[in-house]
Motif scaffolding. Structure first.
Motif, PDB file in Angstrom:
ATOM      1  N   HIS A  17      54.062  38.697  32.799  1.00 43.57           N
ATOM      2  CA  HIS A  17      52.673  38.555  32.342  1.00 43.57           C
ATOM      3  C   HIS A  17      51.776  38.028  33.461  1.00 43.57           C
ATOM      4  CE1 HIS A  17      54.004  38.338  27.861  1.00 43.57           C
ATOM      5  NE2 HIS A  17      53.791  39.574  28.260  1.00 43.57           N
ATOM      6  N   VAL A  18      52.313  37.109  34.250  1.00 51.46           N
ATOM      7  CA  VAL A  18      51.505  36.584  35.362  1.00 51.46           C
ATOM      8  C   VAL A  18      51.320  37.688  36.410  1.00 51.46           C
ATOM      9  CG1 VAL A  18      51.275  34.764  37.097  1.00 51.46           C
ATOM     10  CG2 VAL A  18      52.327  34.236  34.900  1.00 51.46           C
ATOM     11  N   GLU A  19      52.350  38.492  36.587  1.00 54.90           N
ATOM     12  CA  GLU A  19      52.227  39.614  37.540  1.00 54.90           C
ATOM     13  C   GLU A  19      51.161  40.602  37.064  1.00 54.90           C
ATOM     14  OE1 GLU A  19      56.323  40.754  37.747  1.00 54.90           O
ATOM     15  OE2 GLU A  19      56.640  39.602  39.607  1.00 54.90           O
ATOM     16  N   ILE A  20      51.122  40.814  35.762  1.00 52.99           N
ATOM     17  CA  ILE A  20      50.092  41.720  35.218  1.00 52.99           C
ATOM     18  C   ILE A  20      48.701  41.127  35.492  1.00 52.99           C
ATOM     19  CG2 ILE A  20      49.129  42.678  33.061  1.00 52.99           C
ATOM     20  CD1 ILE A  20      52.046  43.026  32.073  1.00 52.99           C
ATOM     21  N   ALA A  21      48.577  39.819  35.295  1.00 56.74           N
ATOM     22  CA  ALA A  21      47.287  39.156  35.566  1.00 56.74           C
ATOM     23  C   ALA A  21      46.897  39.342  37.033  1.00 56.74           C
ATOM     24  CB  ALA A  21      47.368  37.667  35.224  1.00 56.74           C
ATOM     25  N   ARG A  22      47.882  39.243  37.904  1.00 53.18           N
ATOM     26  CA  ARG A  22      47.603  39.449  39.342  1.00 53.18           C
ATOM     27  C   ARG A  22      47.127  40.874  39.596  1.00 53.18           C
ATOM     28  NH1 ARG A  22      50.421  36.260  43.299  1.00 53.18           N
ATOM     29  NH2 ARG A  22      50.628  38.148  44.554  1.00 53.18           N
ATOM     30  N   ASP A  23      47.842  41.846  39.008  1.00 55.33           N
ATOM     31  CA  ASP A  23      47.469  43.260  39.210  1.00 55.33           C
ATOM     32  C   ASP A  23      46.043  43.522  38.738  1.00 55.33           C
ATOM     33  OD1 ASP A  23      49.968  43.711  40.157  1.00 55.33           O
ATOM     34  OD2 ASP A  23      50.696  44.896  38.467  1.00 55.33           O
ATOM     35  N   ILE A  24      45.742  42.962  37.563  1.00 58.47           N
ATOM     36  CA  ILE A  24      44.400  43.178  37.012  1.00 58.47           C
ATOM     37  C   ILE A  24      43.351  42.536  37.935  1.00 58.47           C
ATOM     38  CG2 ILE A  24      42.866  42.649  35.065  1.00 58.47           C
ATOM     39  CD1 ILE A  24      45.328  42.785  33.211  1.00 58.47           C
ATOM     40  N   ALA A  25      43.641  41.340  38.391  1.00 58.42           N
ATOM     41  CA  ALA A  25      42.686  40.623  39.246  1.00 58.42           C
ATOM     42  C   ALA A  25      42.453  41.389  40.551  1.00 58.42           C
ATOM     43  CB  ALA A  25      43.198  39.215  39.538  1.00 58.42           C
ATOM     44  N   ILE A  26      43.534  41.942  41.091  1.00 54.58           N
ATOM     45  CA  ILE A  26      43.397  42.686  42.358  1.00 54.58           C
ATOM     46  C   ILE A  26      42.510  43.921  42.147  1.00 54.58           C
ATOM     47  CG2 ILE A  26      44.689  44.107  44.033  1.00 54.58           C
ATOM     48  CD1 ILE A  26      46.981  41.923  43.707  1.00 54.58           C
ATOM     49  N   LYS A  27      42.745  44.609  41.035  1.00 56.37           N
ATOM     50  CA  LYS A  27      41.928  45.795  40.734  1.00 56.37           C
ATOM     51  C   LYS A  27      40.452  45.423  40.589  1.00 56.37           C
ATOM     52  CE  LYS A  27      44.922  49.123  38.434  1.00 56.37           C
ATOM     53  NZ  LYS A  27      44.817  50.124  39.489  1.00 56.37           N
ATOM     54  N   PHE A  28      40.225  44.318  39.890  1.00 52.47           N
ATOM     55  CA  PHE A  28      38.855  43.865  39.674  1.00 52.47           C
ATOM     56  C   PHE A  28      38.208  43.510  41.013  1.00 52.47           C
ATOM     57  CE2 PHE A  28      35.587  40.725  38.962  1.00 52.47           C
ATOM     58  CZ  PHE A  28      34.951  41.116  37.784  1.00 52.47           C
ATOM     59  N   ASN A  29      38.931  42.737  41.801  1.00 49.40           N
ATOM     60  CA  ASN A  29      38.380  42.302  43.090  1.00 49.40           C
ATOM     61  C   ASN A  29      38.144  43.481  44.042  1.00 49.40           C
ATOM     62  OD1 ASN A  29      38.362  39.664  42.265  1.00 49.40           O
ATOM     63  ND2 ASN A  29      40.103  39.010  43.506  1.00 49.40           N
ATOM     64  N   ASN A  30      38.989  44.502  43.931  1.00 46.61           N
ATOM     65  CA  ASN A  30      38.790  45.679  44.784  1.00 46.61           C
ATOM     66  C   ASN A  30      37.425  46.299  44.535  1.00 46.61           C
ATOM     67  OD1 ASN A  30      41.109  45.613  46.219  1.00 46.61           O
ATOM     68  ND2 ASN A  30      42.243  47.034  44.897  1.00 46.61           N
ATOM     69  N   LYS A  31      36.988  46.195  43.284  1.00 45.21           N
ATOM     70  CA  LYS A  31      35.698  46.797  42.967  1.00 45.21           C
ATOM     71  C   LYS A  31      34.542  45.820  43.209  1.00 45.21           C
ATOM     72  CE  LYS A  31      33.394  49.480  39.410  1.00 45.21           C
ATOM     73  NZ  LYS A  31      33.057  50.787  39.856  1.00 45.21           N
ATOM     74  N   TYR A  32      34.761  44.552  42.881  1.00 43.51           N
ATOM     75  CA  TYR A  32      33.620  43.628  42.874  1.00 43.51           C
ATOM     76  C   TYR A  32      33.675  42.505  43.907  1.00 43.51           C
ATOM     77  CZ  TYR A  32      32.266  45.981  38.584  1.00 43.51           C
ATOM     78  OH  TYR A  32      31.876  46.913  37.686  1.00 43.51           O
ATOM     79  N   GLY A  33      34.668  42.537  44.770  1.00 40.72           N
ATOM     80  CA  GLY A  33      34.745  41.465  45.787  1.00 40.72           C
ATOM     81  C   GLY A  33      35.623  40.326  45.304  1.00 40.72           C
ATOM     82  N   ASN A  34      35.764  39.332  46.130  1.00 42.91           N
ATOM     83  CA  ASN A  34      36.722  38.260  45.839  1.00 42.91           C
ATOM     84  C   ASN A  34      36.233  37.275  44.788  1.00 42.91           C
ATOM     85  OD1 ASN A  34      39.118  38.674  46.963  1.00 42.91           O
ATOM     86  ND2 ASN A  34      38.690  37.567  48.873  1.00 42.91           N
ATOM     87  N   ILE A  35      36.177  37.711  43.551  1.00 37.13           N
ATOM     88  CA  ILE A  35      35.656  36.832  42.497  1.00 37.13           C
ATOM     89  C   ILE A  35      36.802  36.112  41.797  1.00 37.13           C
ATOM     90  CG2 ILE A  35      34.481  36.831  40.247  1.00 37.13           C
ATOM     91  CD1 ILE A  35      32.642  39.012  41.371  1.00 37.13           C
ATOM     92  N   LEU A  36      37.873  36.846  41.517  1.00 36.55           N
ATOM     93  CA  LEU A  36      38.981  36.255  40.753  1.00 36.55           C
ATOM     94  C   LEU A  36      40.055  35.729  41.690  1.00 36.55           C
ATOM     95  CD1 LEU A  36      39.271  39.036  38.009  1.00 36.55           C
ATOM     96  CD2 LEU A  36      37.954  36.905  37.900  1.00 36.55           C
ATOM     97  N   LYS A  37      40.511  34.522  41.390  1.00 40.87           N
ATOM     98  CA  LYS A  37      41.574  33.947  42.215  1.00 40.87           C
ATOM     99  C   LYS A  37      42.910  34.555  41.787  1.00 40.87           C
ATOM    100  CE  LYS A  37      43.396  29.856  44.021  1.00 40.87           C
ATOM    101  NZ  LYS A  37      42.809  29.178  45.103  1.00 40.87           N
TER     102      LYS A  37
END
Ligand code: ADP
Ligand code: TRP
Length: 321
Positions: free
Chosen positions: A149-169
């Motif tokens: 589940h934490v890995e999924i959170a990481r994957d989602i965060a990376i996808k989000f950041n790829n589009k919007y910049g380094n917002i999610l840690k």
């Protein structure tokens, strides 16, 4: 470091919860910024809620406080008191490929065991990602079952950041190897949903009865016994220091005692270990308003982080127009 964890109010807390997650949080409070919340939205995925959910939410909060979550040191709240998490959940859903959720073990395991899946159970990891990413923690202390589940959170965060910049840690998980999976009375992973738990709190007599049910191998009383894979030993190990552990190993090796004796010993050490927490729990049970006040103050503190974070996310995603 900032640590964050959530626990579902889906039943009584068991020793798997304690050693897999709560204990790490309590110890981390000394030197870190710790965030802990009762995941009551998550609990709806398996129970559908109702009066029981409300009662379990209070009970789990009471138990957490009794076990040493200190509201002066930790931010401690109920998930549904910080609504931003649901907004982020939806936004993150747009960054979650279906395949990622289809591969989630916890969902697959539950359906394989005949638990009927609803959408909440399926999309559970996205809500968990929102729980995490809203608060920018460095570390998520969890049991082995939650790593994915934490890995999924990481994957989602990376996808989000790829589009919007380094917002999610991007968070990392931390497991304590030796207690990564605490076995249940039947030897499978201890879990509320499998009905194989040894609970932390409860009547002494009932605890003993549960411990008696722990599955062990059949060996004649006089013969030496294997300790390494014995469920009673694996549980007892959680409570013992090095010296006590060696002495227990010697009892296994010597023969002359049955698993029943080791079970009695386990019940004793466990009762002693949680003794002070039980007293603390009695206090909170008699003062539920104090628990509510702590939770309200915790929700306020959590909102002070969640609200500005959501502003940034709304702005970035164009939800704010
Ligand atoms: P359950 O499986 O009983 O429903 P939860 O999923 O609510 O337990 O787990 C709460 C926390 O306790 C999580 O961090 C989880 O990894 C940890 N945990 C639960 N069961 C175990 C176990 N048997 N061994 C180690 N950690 C566990
Ligand atoms: N899914 C976790 C469990 O069942 C509970 C949880 C919900 C959680 N949100 C979280 C744990 C965020 C860590 C971080 O155990």
């Amino acid at each position: 470091m900032r640590l964050l964890t959530g626990i579902q109010p889906s039943g009584e807390l068991h020793i798997g919860n304690y050693f897999g997650s709560i204990k790490q949080m309590v110890e981390a409070q000394k030197q870190n910024e710790t965030f802990a919340f009762i995941a009551n939205y998550h609990a709806m995925s398996s129970g559908n809620g109702g009066k029981e959910l409300a009662a379990l939410t209070m009970q789990t909060a009471t138990d957490f406080l009794s076990l040493g979550i200190n509201p002066e040191k930790s931010t401690f709240w109920v998930q549904s008191d910080v609504k931003e998490v649901l907004e982020l959940y939806w936004i993150l859903s747009a960054f979650t490929p279906m395949g990622l959720l289809e591969r989630a073990h916890s969902y697959k395991d539950k359906t394989a065991k005949g638990i009927t899946a609803n959408h909440a159970l399926f999309s559970y990891p996205v809500l968990m990602a929102a729980d995490i990413l809203l608060f920018s923690p460095d570390i998520i202390p969890v049991g082995k079952d939650q790593i994915q589940h934490v890995e999924i959170a990481r994957d989602i965060a990376i996808k989000f950041n790829n589009k919007y910049g380094n917002i999610l840690k991007i968070p990392t998980f931390k497991i304590q190897e030796e207690v990564a999976t605490v076995p249940g009375t039947d030897g499978q992973k201890m879990s509320k949903s499998y009905g194989n738990t040894v609970n932390i709190f409860g009547e002494e007599k009932k605890q003993r009865k549960t411990i008696k049910k722990i599955v062990t191998e059949q060996v004649a009383l006089e013969d030496p016994k294997e300790f390494a894979n014995c469920n009673v030993y694996t549980m007892a190990k959680l409570f013992l220091n090095e010296k006590e552990l060696i002495s227990l190993q010697n009892r296994y090796k010597a023969g002359g005692e049955g698993h029943g004796h080791f079970k009695i010993y386990l019940a004793e050490v466990m009762w002693e270990y949680f003794g002070d927490y039980t007293k603390q729990r009695e206090y909170y049970m008699q003062n539920p308003q104090e628990v509510r006040d702590i939770l309200n103050a915790g929700a306020k503190k959590a909102s002070e982080i969640a609200q500005p974070m959501m502003q940034i996310i709304r702005q970035a995603t164009g939800i704010k127009y």
